[in-house]
Scaffold this motif. Structure first.
Motif, PDB file in Angstrom:
ATOM      1  N   ARG A  50       0.821  -1.205   0.000  1.00  0.00           N
ATOM      2  CA  ARG A  50       0.000   0.000   0.000  1.00  0.00           C
ATOM      3  C   ARG A  50       0.859   1.261   0.000  1.00  0.00           C
ATOM      4  O   ARG A  50       0.403   2.322  -0.351  1.00  0.00           O
ATOM      5  CB  ARG A  50      -0.922   0.005   1.204  1.00  0.00           C
ATOM      6  CG  ARG A  50      -2.069  -0.994   1.073  1.00  0.00           C
ATOM      7  CD  ARG A  50      -2.848  -1.096   2.335  1.00  0.00           C
ATOM      8  NE  ARG A  50      -1.994  -1.885   3.249  1.00  0.00           N
ATOM      9  CZ  ARG A  50      -2.092  -1.896   4.547  1.00  0.00           C
ATOM     10  NH1 ARG A  50      -2.987  -1.201   5.145  1.00  0.00           N
ATOM     11  NH2 ARG A  50      -1.291  -2.632   5.280  1.00  0.00           N
ATOM     12  N   THR A  51       2.122   1.122   0.408  1.00  0.00           N
ATOM     13  CA  THR A  51       2.960   2.313   0.551  1.00  0.00           C
ATOM     14  C   THR A  51       4.017   2.458  -0.535  1.00  0.00           C
ATOM     15  O   THR A  51       4.328   3.572  -0.927  1.00  0.00           O
ATOM     16  CB  THR A  51       3.663   2.323   1.918  1.00  0.00           C
ATOM     17  OG1 THR A  51       4.419   1.112   2.053  1.00  0.00           O
ATOM     18  CG2 THR A  51       2.648   2.412   3.048  1.00  0.00           C
ATOM     19  N   LEU A  52       4.575   1.360  -1.037  1.00  0.00           N
ATOM     20  CA  LEU A  52       5.627   1.449  -2.038  1.00  0.00           C
ATOM     21  C   LEU A  52       5.038   1.701  -3.423  1.00  0.00           C
ATOM     22  O   LEU A  52       4.068   1.068  -3.804  1.00  0.00           O
ATOM     23  CB  LEU A  52       6.470   0.171  -2.042  1.00  0.00           C
ATOM     24  CG  LEU A  52       7.254  -0.101  -0.752  1.00  0.00           C
ATOM     25  CD1 LEU A  52       7.910  -1.472  -0.805  1.00  0.00           C
ATOM     26  CD2 LEU A  52       8.291   0.981  -0.513  1.00  0.00           C
ATOM     27  N   LYS A  53       5.656   2.630  -4.147  1.00  0.00           N
ATOM     28  CA  LYS A  53       5.107   3.045  -5.438  1.00  0.00           C
ATOM     29  C   LYS A  53       6.003   2.686  -6.616  1.00  0.00           C
ATOM     30  O   LYS A  53       5.729   3.079  -7.743  1.00  0.00           O
ATOM     31  CB  LYS A  53       4.867   4.555  -5.423  1.00  0.00           C
ATOM     32  CG  LYS A  53       3.862   4.978  -4.372  1.00  0.00           C
ATOM     33  CD  LYS A  53       3.716   6.475  -4.333  1.00  0.00           C
ATOM     34  CE  LYS A  53       2.719   6.880  -3.246  1.00  0.00           C
ATOM     35  NZ  LYS A  53       2.656   8.336  -3.092  1.00  0.00           N
ATOM     36  N   GLY A  54       7.081   1.960  -6.362  1.00  0.00           N
ATOM     37  CA  GLY A  54       7.989   1.585  -7.434  1.00  0.00           C
ATOM     38  C   GLY A  54       9.259   0.971  -6.886  1.00  0.00           C
ATOM     39  O   GLY A  54       9.370   0.699  -5.690  1.00  0.00           O
ATOM     40  N   VAL A  55      10.234   0.778  -7.780  1.00  0.00           N
ATOM     41  CA  VAL A  55      11.517   0.190  -7.414  1.00  0.00           C
ATOM     42  C   VAL A  55      12.622   1.096  -7.949  1.00  0.00           C
ATOM     43  O   VAL A  55      12.625   1.455  -9.125  1.00  0.00           O
ATOM     44  CB  VAL A  55      11.688  -1.227  -8.011  1.00  0.00           C
ATOM     45  CG1 VAL A  55      13.029  -1.833  -7.599  1.00  0.00           C
ATOM     46  CG2 VAL A  55      10.546  -2.143  -7.588  1.00  0.00           C
TER      47      VAL A  55
END
Length: 171
Positions: A81-86
């Motif tokens: 829910r919090t990470l938006k990419g790498v």
């Protein structure tokens, strides 16, 4: 003895103590191909959300950082829910890249995302001297491998710039 020299000698002990205190758990990977087992471990339900991979043990040798980023985007980021990419270093382009949830891949400068909003991959060559601004309570998986020296291990742990406060490791 000179107090400055004593302070320098104590630095290693202080850092080792911080690493011991801030290590949440230590896991041994299951038998099989280490790189595959590592990626499966990071994206498994066995651990809570992780914000970074510090591969000082060089378990991902043979995989490009872009391949790792694509795997993580598919298996880890979509569930978060919090990470938006790498965020990863791309040797071909010679730049840090951000692979966004949308699948768009931009340089770190071009992306509107900050590294603290992404999962950051520190491959073995980037375990020294790279400064990424991770969340103040970030958790990183740090690998160990054959022929890993104490200096290299401590430099890798140092990628967690706030390890002395609220950041932590899973080894």
């Amino acid at each position: 003895t000179d107090p400055i020299w004593c302070d320098l000698l104590a630095t290693n002990g202080k850092m080792i103590d911080v690493i011991v205190q801030k290590t949440k758990s230590v896991h041994i990977l299951a038998d099989g191909v280490p790189s595959e087992k590592l990626l499966q471990f990071i994206s498994s339900d066995e651990i809570d959300q992780v914000d970074a991979l510090i591969d000082c043990g060089a378990l991902l040798v043979g995989y490009s950082c872009e391949e790792v980023a694509k795997y993580l985007l598919q298996h880890l980021i979509e569930q978060s829910r919090t990470l938006k990419g790498v965020t990863f270093d791309d040797d071909k382009r010679g730049d840090w890249m951000i692979l966004e949830k949308s699948g768009r891949c931009l340089t770190r400068v071009q992306s509107s995302l900050q590294e603290k909003e992404t999962f950051v991959v520190f491959d073995e060559p980037r375990c020294r001297g790279v400064d990424m601004k991770l969340r103040s309570d970030a958790v990183a998986v740090m690998t160990l491998g054959q022929n890993l020296t104490k200096d290299k291990f401590m430099q890798a742990a140092g990628r967690m710039r706030k390890l002395h406060s609220n950041q932590s490791l899973i080894i």
